[in-house]
Design a protein around this motif. Sequence first.
Motif, PDB file in Angstrom:
ATOM      1  N   ASN A 302       0.822  -1.203   0.000  1.00  0.00           N
ATOM      2  CA  ASN A 302       0.000   0.000   0.000  1.00  0.00           C
ATOM      3  C   ASN A 302       0.861   1.260   0.000  1.00  0.00           C
ATOM      4  O   ASN A 302       0.533   2.247  -0.647  1.00  0.00           O
ATOM      5  N   LYS A 303       1.983   1.186   0.725  1.00  0.00           N
ATOM      6  CA  LYS A 303       2.887   2.343   0.747  1.00  0.00           C
ATOM      7  C   LYS A 303       3.429   2.610  -0.653  1.00  0.00           C
ATOM      8  O   LYS A 303       3.516   3.758  -1.082  1.00  0.00           O
ATOM      9  N   LYS A 306       0.892   4.166  -2.824  1.00  0.00           N
ATOM     10  CA  LYS A 306       0.726   5.569  -2.483  1.00  0.00           C
ATOM     11  C   LYS A 306       1.857   6.394  -3.093  1.00  0.00           C
ATOM     12  O   LYS A 306       1.633   7.457  -3.670  1.00  0.00           O
ATOM     13  N   GLU A 312      -4.223   4.173  -2.259  1.00  0.00           N
ATOM     14  CA  GLU A 312      -4.103   2.909  -1.536  1.00  0.00           C
ATOM     15  C   GLU A 312      -5.341   2.045  -1.752  1.00  0.00           C
ATOM     16  O   GLU A 312      -6.374   2.533  -2.183  1.00  0.00           O
ATOM     17  N   LYS A 364      -6.265  -2.782  -6.873  1.00  0.00           N
ATOM     18  CA  LYS A 364      -6.360  -1.373  -7.261  1.00  0.00           C
ATOM     19  C   LYS A 364      -6.865  -1.254  -8.715  1.00  0.00           C
ATOM     20  O   LYS A 364      -7.659  -0.381  -9.042  1.00  0.00           O
TER      21      LYS A 364
END
Length: 721
Positions: A302-303, A306, A312, A364
Amino acid sequence: MWRIFPLLLCFYAVLSSGTSSDDDRRWLVSLIDLVELDYQDQCNQRAEATWEELLGNEKILSLKVLLEQDKAFGIFSSKQKMDVKSAFTSQALAADDDVLRRRVKLLLQPGDTLLETEQWIRLVTFADTALNRLRFAGDYNCGVTVNCTLRELHNAIAREQDEEKLRLMKASWDRHLPDFTEYLNKILPLLRNASKENLYDSVEEYWDSLAEYEGAMLTAREIWDHVRPLYLKLHKYVSLKLKGVDEVGKPLPIHLLRSLNGDDWSNLIESLLPTHPDIYQKLHANLQLKDVSGLNAFKEANKLLKQLNLGEIPSEILKESAFNGTCPPTIVDWCEPNRMRFVSCKDVSIQNYMDAHETAMKIKYKITTGLHSNNTYVLREAPRYSAIYEAVPGFVSLLSLNPHTLERAGLYPLNRFNYNQNHNRLVLQLIIALRDLPKLNYYIAADEWRLDVLMGKIPYHKINESWSEFRKNFSLIESSNSDILGSAHVLSNKPYIGNFLGLILKYQVYQSFAEELRSDDSDLIQHVSENNQRLIDAMMQGYGTPWPEMVSDLLAKRENGLEYTGLTDYFRLLDEYLDNQLDPTSENTIEEYVEPPIEVPPQENEIPEETPLPKAENNEGEQENAIKTHDNINENIIDTEDDHNYKLETSTVGVLEIKNPLAAGDQTEPTNVKEASYNIYWWIGVAVAIAIVVILVAIIARKRHNHRKQLERQRRQNSRA
Ligand SMILES: *[C@@H]1O[C@H](CO)[C@@H](O)[C@H](O)[C@H]1NC(C)=O
Ligand SMILES: *[C@@H]1O[C@H](CO)[C@@H](O)[C@H](O)[C@H]1NC(C)=O
Ligand SMILES: *[C@@H]1O[C@H](CO)[C@@H](O)[C@H](O)[C@H]1NC(C)=O
Ligand SMILES: *[C@@H]1O[C@H](CO)[C@@H](O)[C@H](O)[C@H]1NC(C)=O
């Protein structure tokens, strides 16, 4: 709830025949809208059943529920096709009605679900039952324990050294595979019938159409011809390392690859590492120390998402997912906004770390497709195989091992990476090659073998051994006769061609961004985040347009088709290294290793910030800066050699032998770094470091001036060819 409307509409359409084409169109659109709503309803129910089955809470019952759903889906899908077909008149479509035309096409050719009911039921029963059995058998052989789970088997096979035990483990998995004769006689031939129902003459054409790429299989064969040399080199290198020079070029038994079906050789990494595996050892150790597994691995992913400015994945998805299953993760999609979950495992490994990034990006991707209002159900969930849907998540998994990502995740410091860029790159390439090249080979092998069988190319009396025969010739792997039945794709008659093309395309996507970088040391993540629109555009379109039409834009117009060169360029360094290993007389040598200076060991969970090391040059404009930086690198140098073997980018310099604390273990053994050992090494390290700094200051003062000219030459070579 919507089930009855299509039928009514349909009657209405028939009764009102003779109206203008405008009315035809209106009816067709309403019908299709309702059909898609109905599909969504189905998707919801199947997702629920799939989820319960994946968790395995009530094994027998949940399998039964899933089977009922899957059986009903085929009947449902055939019926929808009939409805759409009867409402469809050619007048209903204007020439520019592309979106509607596409929706109609996807609904009229939904793929295998068009099989006759009995045949469809046979197919899903075979696949669901086999997968359930493999997933939940409790009596695999894990060496020490004999009654273990699939997850335990995966872990055991990754660690086991003993050849005989590995063989038994693999054999215990083989015993749970479904009946091969049944597959050959009753399941695989269904593909011929499915092709006919979808109006194709041959299975190959049918698969090409599902992959939406003309001559997809032909293209795959051509590409493979160019990738095969690299695969063979890797294979030979593996044989050399595992079995010695006499075995090079001979088939390797699958269990020696520490894999169940030979499609991923990652578990071999520790037997294959080059002489300076610093980055592997630290990465491996830091993943363990930080426990980057299960949910944590997804948080890292997720980082990165981002940082790539892609947003995210919602925390509900992470919260509702399960981390007590097996890897690689499986996504379940309810076909509703943001309603997705996945099952993953809680084990730490580099593969699982990369898989988490790939899975997060897939989620995503689906979310992005779903958010775009033009994408009605069938344009989001089309029964097609898109290489872009494979390539974009795969690209993110490549980025998960980018030096800048590793730095930000606290897994490997960038300044340390820069000391021995080529050594470190080589190790990363090896990690990635062990994961991707065998997959590529497996994908095409599985498809080619199935096509051969279906086309009667294999004499009947040889058919039972034909898979292992094929695998031996095509992949140089000794497999069992039936281990191809461990694959979900094969069990449910799905082609791998989309995955194959996706794997190729992912390296093209990588290359398209990497080539835009001004310098090799620039931050690729940053660059992608600033130029991610072409990724987002492709994701937003979903299946609204066939993926090949989007390739050109996705690659920023560099290429508009698939090229093997993205992949072969990516592995250039590895390729040279393998040449050198297989033929030690060859000229190619990687530059000498520069022992990085001792560093303050990281406190647990901390990125070490230590010694004044070079920063990456961010662009060529900062030349002055760069000169200084390289000065710094070489401040630790005692002596330099002449530059006749500057084959590759960076400098050849001899330095003080300073053992790096993490690499202190035996390099052929898996390094198992314990937290405690950090402290001991830390104090030794500090003492050594102080002594060295004192010596260095004296020496450097004397030598620095002499080196100046040479350093400048090195710098020029550093700005990468
Ligand atoms: C393994 O399981 C089987 C059947 O479930 C049982 O008969 C056998 O005793 C078990 N073996 C061990 C070592 O637990
Ligand atoms: C394919 O369809 C034909 C005609 O419906 C049928 O006779 C045949 O058994 C089917 N093939 C399989 C493998 O079921
Ligand atoms: C796995 O986790 C899920 C939810 O996180 C839970 O519902 C399920 O019961 C767990 N399964 C096992 C076998 O522990
Ligand atoms: C998608 O929808 C937008 C408005 O939501 C519309 O302007 C656009 O033309 C649509 N695109 C297609 C291909 O239908």
